[in-house]
Design a protein around this motif. Structure first.
Motif, PDB file in Angstrom:
ATOM      1  N   PHE A 137      -8.101  11.557   4.283  1.00 28.96           N
ATOM      2  CA  PHE A 137      -7.101  10.673   3.579  1.00 28.96           C
ATOM      3  C   PHE A 137      -6.088  10.659   4.840  1.00 28.96           C
ATOM      4  O   PHE A 137      -5.713   9.375   5.184  1.00 28.96           O
TER       5      PHE A 137
ATOM      6  N   TYR B 179       2.165   9.911  -9.922  1.00 30.95           N
ATOM      7  CA  TYR B 179       0.948  10.039 -10.923  1.00 30.95           C
ATOM      8  C   TYR B 179       0.540  11.688 -10.683  1.00 30.95           C
ATOM      9  O   TYR B 179       0.336  12.324 -11.754  1.00 30.95           O
ATOM     10  N   ILE B 180       0.159  12.069  -9.594  1.00 30.89           N
ATOM     11  CA  ILE B 180      -0.199  13.324  -9.453  1.00 30.89           C
ATOM     12  C   ILE B 180       0.613  14.496  -9.982  1.00 30.89           C
ATOM     13  O   ILE B 180       0.224  15.203 -10.838  1.00 30.89           O
TER      14      ILE B 180
ATOM     15  N   PHE C  51      -7.535   9.065  -1.358  1.00 32.47           N
ATOM     16  CA  PHE C  51      -6.342   9.806  -1.824  1.00 32.47           C
ATOM     17  C   PHE C  51      -6.365   9.699  -3.366  1.00 32.47           C
ATOM     18  O   PHE C  51      -6.278  10.979  -4.368  1.00 32.47           O
ATOM     19  N   PHE C  52      -6.401   8.482  -4.070  1.00 32.73           N
ATOM     20  CA  PHE C  52      -6.415   8.391  -5.615  1.00 32.73           C
ATOM     21  C   PHE C  52      -7.584   9.108  -6.157  1.00 32.73           C
ATOM     22  O   PHE C  52      -7.862   9.830  -7.106  1.00 32.73           O
TER      23      PHE C  52
ATOM     24  N   TYR D 288      -8.153  15.896   1.502  1.00 30.57           N
ATOM     25  CA  TYR D 288      -6.825  15.352   1.769  1.00 30.57           C
ATOM     26  C   TYR D 288      -6.605  14.994   3.397  1.00 30.57           C
ATOM     27  O   TYR D 288      -5.725  14.239   3.729  1.00 30.57           O
TER      28      TYR D 288
ATOM     29  N   SER E 190       0.962  -1.261  -0.082  1.00 30.93           N
ATOM     30  CA  SER E 190      -0.120   0.121   0.024  1.00 30.93           C
ATOM     31  C   SER E 190       0.819   1.477   0.058  1.00 30.93           C
ATOM     32  O   SER E 190       0.466   2.362  -0.680  1.00 30.93           O
TER      33      SER E 190
ATOM     34  N   LEU F 138       1.784   1.744  -3.407  1.00 31.83           N
ATOM     35  CA  LEU F 138       0.917   2.437  -4.144  1.00 31.83           C
ATOM     36  C   LEU F 138       0.627   3.873  -3.984  1.00 31.83           C
ATOM     37  O   LEU F 138       0.346   4.741  -4.737  1.00 31.83           O
ATOM     38  N   LEU F 139       0.813   4.251  -2.823  1.00 35.76           N
ATOM     39  CA  LEU F 139       0.695   5.506  -2.183  1.00 35.76           C
ATOM     40  C   LEU F 139       1.688   6.260  -3.214  1.00 35.76           C
ATOM     41  O   LEU F 139       1.413   7.385  -3.370  1.00 35.76           O
TER      42      LEU F 139
ATOM     43  N   SER G 179      -7.839  12.736  -5.982  1.00 37.47           N
ATOM     44  CA  SER G 179      -7.157  13.309  -6.926  1.00 37.47           C
ATOM     45  C   SER G 179      -7.648  13.546  -8.355  1.00 37.47           C
ATOM     46  O   SER G 179      -7.082  14.381  -9.082  1.00 37.47           O
TER      47      SER G 179
ATOM     48  N   PRO H  29      -7.642   7.706 -12.317  1.00 35.51           N
ATOM     49  CA  PRO H  29      -7.591   7.158 -10.943  1.00 35.51           C
ATOM     50  C   PRO H  29      -8.883   6.398 -10.562  1.00 35.51           C
ATOM     51  O   PRO H  29      -8.462   5.484  -9.694  1.00 35.51           O
TER      52      PRO H  29
ATOM     53  N   ILE I 269      -6.027   5.203   1.463  1.00 35.92           N
ATOM     54  CA  ILE I 269      -5.064   5.613   0.192  1.00 35.92           C
ATOM     55  C   ILE I 269      -6.040   5.508  -1.181  1.00 35.92           C
ATOM     56  O   ILE I 269      -5.872   6.502  -2.139  1.00 35.92           O
ATOM     57  N   PHE I 270      -7.138   4.627  -1.154  1.00 39.65           N
ATOM     58  CA  PHE I 270      -8.027   4.739  -2.281  1.00 39.65           C
ATOM     59  C   PHE I 270      -8.880   5.989  -2.531  1.00 39.65           C
ATOM     60  O   PHE I 270      -8.729   6.720  -3.426  1.00 39.65           O
TER      61      PHE I 270
ATOM     62  N   GLY J  37       0.992   6.994  -6.525  1.00 42.50           N
ATOM     63  CA  GLY J  37      -0.231   8.118  -6.603  1.00 42.50           C
ATOM     64  C   GLY J  37       0.582   9.346  -6.401  1.00 42.50           C
ATOM     65  O   GLY J  37       0.207  10.134  -7.289  1.00 42.50           O
TER      66      GLY J  37
END
Lengths: 514, 119
Positions: B14, A179-180, B48-49, B11, A169, A172-173, B52, B75, B45-46, A176
């Motif tokens: 999150f 990606y952002i 957060f995506f 955020y 995880s 994954l963060l 975004s 996302p 975390i989900f 992210g």
């Protein structure tokens, strides 16, 4: 024929269904499916490797969606070599598992899912796709660890699941964050867009940190290794051999790709403290892992802590950030997989004869199982780094690269780790060859005449040693013996051809370090 | 600062979810509660995506549904995959917990350790 690279993942996944679908009709379905999958995987890996050898790096757009929008698979010298490694280890473990078990169709389904996940990690060129494959690898590994009969295996597996999921995880963060900041997930595209955002951007740096910590959990670097010794010790022997050879290897390979294919050495130049921190983490892992290994009496735990140290060394090689050290890390990655799989199969086989798997149980075992013991000793010294075995080639390049890069600390740590590795293997080999077998342990051996041989007289036992075929039959299956011997021969032969391995990795690294 | 709370509360949620989840995993000795903590951590975390991809006042990225700016669908699609992974992990974890409960008769980590030491 470029489809071969996608089939590396597809074939094991599809065949993983066979044991569940047809297992009730014939209970050997699982083993047969695993053999077919391993052979098909080997064929596909050879096709990919020959194409890489002929034309160099090539890519494959999954579903014909052009990258960076679609998912890209990448084959180059490094991923093709590791795909071949997966085939060979899978084949060896499946052969070993025929007699050693676990004898259930579910086990073979899990094994094939794991094969698919690891192959995916090695060939993907997309960060999110990498996350999915890491999680497939993780899920299959948790299930395989839990195939151990003791309730402790379930507990170890759950512990691994908790720690492993948090690691994945965090990865994954980190993805992210990248990606952002860049708007892309393709590795090659990220390498081009991250410099536009700036290597010192807080988002990019945080993303790097999260990804590295997440993968360090999966590769079991100290102090994130806590799941690993329990998982290795409580799994069945065939599972331990497989996951010790490939699962952490996949995570370390992912780390290599992230550092060089995504962040590139330019990142190291712009923000040197990031890789400095990784070097320190890796160096601590080498020293603490080795010391903990010396302190263990259970051989499987000793080998598990040894992996913590060896992966520290591999990651240190990656973090030194010059072509020589990275080559060393990659060679040691391949070499460690072969040597550790062989050692775990050796411990499993010898423990069956010795009646236990602590260091003391192995006293005098060389007289009762000369061939397996000899192969085990060869593998042990190969991992220590005695030339010409592959352990030496890897460590040599890491030390050479560290000295070239002015990282004297890494060079010293690598040499100290060699001495500590010798310390924990020498006491095992010393007991195997130069101690009398305890009388009660001999009685445990399956073959009573062999047991008498070992117990009554040292000379009788060594006479038996000259006829290994009859003597070694005590409690070790032919399959196990073949796998350990092939691993030992492989470790030495690979060491002799280390320069060819360097030549295979060179074009890949040249691109990164141009 | 108040302004930031008003515009970026998603955020903050999150961060709060991730922190609560991690606390749940580490502080609780009950194995099921650990899994619940793990789920909260992943949901953070989900979020957060998903958050975004949101653009204030943007149109859905469909032909014939207004003009740009469009919200990013990628996302959301990624997180659909991640949710599937999360569900599989929870299923495996609960299966393991059932086996652990059958073997030890408890779900408390400390109690399990006592049983192991007594064996």
């Amino acid at each position: 024929m470029t489809d071969a690279i996608a089939l590396l993942v597809v074939v094991p996944i599809v065949l993983a269904l066979a044991p569940i679908a047809f297992g009730r009709l014939w209970n050997r379905t699982g083993w047969l499916a695993a053999v077919v999958a391993a052979l098909a995987h080997l064929g596909l890996a050879l096709v990919v490797a020959s194409q890489v050898a002929a034309t160099g790096r090539f890519t494959y757009a999954v579903g014909d969606y052009a990258p960076p929008f679609g998912i890209e698979l990448v084959a180059d010298g490094v991923s093709a070599t590791l795909a071949l490694l997966v085939s060979v280890v899978t084949l060896a473990v499946v052969i070993y598992a025929r007699r050693a078990g676990p004898d259930s169709n579910g086990f073979y389904s899990g094994l094939l899912l794991l094969t698919a996940g690891i192959s995916g990690v090695f060939v993907t060129g997309d960060l999110f796709n990498l996350y999915v494959f890491i999680e497939i690898t993780g899920l299959a590994t948790y299930a395989l660890v839990a195939t151990g009969r003791s309730p402790d295996a379930a507990l170890s597996s759950l512990k691994y699941l908790l720690v492993g999921t948090i690691g994945a995880s965090l990865y994954l963060l980190g993805v992210g964050y990248l990606y952002i900041s860049t708007g892309t997930l393709n590795m090659a595209d990220l390498a081009a867009t991250i410099p536009e955002v700036g290597y010192d951007s807080p988002l990019v740096l945080t993303g790097f940190g999260l990804i590295v910590v997440g993968l360090a959990v999966k590769a079991a670097l100290f102090p994130l290794h806590t799941w690993q010794p329990d998982a290795y010790a409580d799994s069945p022997d065939s599972v331990t051999a497989y996951i010790s050879a490939l699962v952490s290897t996949a995570a370390a390979y992912a780390l290599f790709r992230i550092i060089y294919a995504v962040f590139t050495p330019a990142f190291d130049a712009a923000a040197p403290f990031a890789l400095d921190a990784l070097v320190i983490l890796a160096a601590v892992s080498v020293v603490v892992g080795s010391v903990l290994a010396v302190l263990q009496s259970d051989l499987k735990r000793m080998l598990a802590y040894s992996s913590v140290a060896q992966f520290g060394l591999i990651v240190a090689g990656f973090a030194v950030a010059n072509a020589t050290a990275v080559t060393g890390g990659l060679i040691h990655l391949v070499g460690h997989a072969i040597m550790k799989a062989g050692l775990f199969v050796g411990v499993g086989a010898l423990a069956g004869v010795a009646g236990g798997r602590t260091v003391d149980d192995f006293a005098g075992i060389a007289d009762r199982a000369p061939v397996t013991s000899a192969a085990f000793a060869v593998l042990a010294f190969a991992l220590v780094g005695v030339p010409p075995a592959v352990g030496f080639a890897g460590k040599w390049h890491i030390v050479l690269g560290a000295v070239e890069g002015g990282r004297w600390g890494v060079a010293v740590v690598a040499v100290v780790s060699t001495l500590l590795t010798l310390a924990y293997f020498a006491r095992v080999v010393e007991r195997m060859y130069f101690r009398e077998a305890p009388i009660d342990a001999s009685a445990d051996a399956d073959d009573s005449t062999v047991g008498d041989n070992g117990a009554t007289d040292g000379t009788l036992a060594s006479d038996g040693g000259s006829e290994p075929s009859s003597d070694d039959a005590a409690g070790i299956s032919t399959e196990a013996k073949v796998v350990v011997v092939v691993a030992a021969v492989g470790a030495v032969v690979l060491g002799l051809f280390a320069t060819d391995l360097v030549a295979v990795f060179e074009p890949v690294l040249e691109v990164y370090f141009e | 600062m108040i302004d930031l709370l008003g515009t970026h509360y998603n955020y903050l949620v999150f961060v709060a979810l991730v922190a609560i989840g991690l606390y749940g995993v580490t502080a609780s000795t009950n194995l099921v509660k650990k899994i619940i903590g793990l789920n909260i951590f992943q949901v953070g975390i989900f979020l957060f995506f998903v958050t975004s991809g949101y653009v204030d006042g943007a149109a859905p990225p469909l032909v014939g549904h207004g003009s740009g700016p469009y919200a990013s669908p990628l996302p959301h699609v990624l997180i659909l995959t991640a949710i599937v992974v999360g569900v599989s992990l929870t299923a495996v974890a609960l299966a393991l917990i059932v086996r652990i409960y059958e073997a030890y008769g408890t779900l408390d980590e400390d109690a399990i350790r006592e049983v192991q030491l007594n064996d």
